[in-house]
Design a protein around this motif. Structure first.
Motif, mmCIF file in Angstrom:
data_model
loop_
_atom_site.group_PDB
_atom_site.id
_atom_site.type_symbol
_atom_site.label_atom_id
_atom_site.label_comp_id
_atom_site.label_asym_id
_atom_site.label_seq_id
_atom_site.Cartn_x
_atom_site.Cartn_y
_atom_site.Cartn_z
ATOM 1 N N THR A 1 53.648 61.275 -12.821
ATOM 2 C CA THR A 1 52.623 60.281 -12.520
ATOM 3 C C THR A 1 53.007 58.949 -13.134
ATOM 4 O OG1 THR A 1 51.443 61.237 -14.380
ATOM 5 C CG2 THR A 1 50.555 61.683 -12.213
ATOM 6 N N SER A 2 52.535 57.886 -12.523
ATOM 7 C CA SER A 2 52.827 56.565 -13.045
ATOM 8 C C SER A 2 51.619 55.668 -12.872
ATOM 9 C CB SER A 2 54.042 55.964 -12.325
ATOM 10 O OG SER A 2 53.779 55.865 -10.950
ATOM 11 N N LEU A 3 51.586 54.610 -13.648
ATOM 12 C CA LEU A 3 50.497 53.655 -13.559
ATOM 13 C C LEU A 3 50.687 52.757 -12.349
ATOM 14 C CD1 LEU A 3 50.267 52.637 -17.296
ATOM 15 C CD2 LEU A 3 48.624 53.974 -16.011
ATOM 16 N N GLN B 1 47.752 46.596 -25.081
ATOM 17 C CA GLN B 1 48.713 45.991 -24.168
ATOM 18 C C GLN B 1 49.483 47.003 -23.327
ATOM 19 O OE1 GLN B 1 48.994 42.723 -23.456
ATOM 20 N NE2 GLN B 1 47.175 42.604 -24.732
ATOM 21 N N ALA B 2 49.456 48.260 -23.698
ATOM 22 C CA ALA B 2 50.197 49.289 -22.963
ATOM 23 C C ALA B 2 49.438 50.603 -23.075
ATOM 24 C CB ALA B 2 51.597 49.439 -23.547
ATOM 25 N N PRO B 3 49.689 51.539 -22.174
ATOM 26 C CA PRO B 3 49.031 52.849 -22.270
ATOM 27 C C PRO B 3 49.311 53.495 -23.625
ATOM 28 C CG PRO B 3 50.183 52.646 -20.194
ATOM 29 C CD PRO B 3 50.576 51.454 -21.029
ATOM 30 N N GLN C 1 50.615 46.290 -18.732
ATOM 31 C CA GLN C 1 49.246 46.400 -18.261
ATOM 32 C C GLN C 1 48.307 46.381 -19.462
ATOM 33 O OE1 GLN C 1 48.356 50.132 -16.407
ATOM 34 N NE2 GLN C 1 46.367 49.465 -15.677
ATOM 35 N N THR C 2 47.331 45.497 -19.464
ATOM 36 C CA THR C 2 46.341 45.465 -20.522
ATOM 37 C C THR C 2 45.235 46.446 -20.169
ATOM 38 O OG1 THR C 2 46.796 43.148 -21.013
ATOM 39 C CG2 THR C 2 44.699 44.027 -21.798
#
Length: 69
Positions: free
Chosen positions: A2-4, A30-32, A18-19
């Motif tokens: 899976t990916s964002l 700021q990141a998962p 990605q915030t």
């Protein structure tokens, strides 16, 4: 795997971080983070910080929508 969203191959340009914002308390990252929880409610992804996730663990495991906690 899976990916964002937005993390796929985009022709070689650098991906912007990605915030993430906690849907419960508003904390930002700021990141998962591995300690955050991602929930899909009504087709939308909602992220919860580690503190909110721990405080509401039973409701999350019971698959209750966050509106019930």
């Amino acid at each position: 795997m899976t990916s964002l969203p937005g993390s796929g191959d985009d022709g070689g340009s650098a991906a912007q971080p990605q915030t993430l914002v906690c849907a419960r308390c508003g904390t930002t990252e700021q990141a998962p983070q591995p300690t955050w929880t991602c929930s899909v409610e009504n087709g939308a992804r909602r992220y919860f910080c580690d503190r909110c996730s721990r405080e509401n663990l039973r409701a999350i495991e019971g698959r209750l929508d966050s509106a019930w906690w």
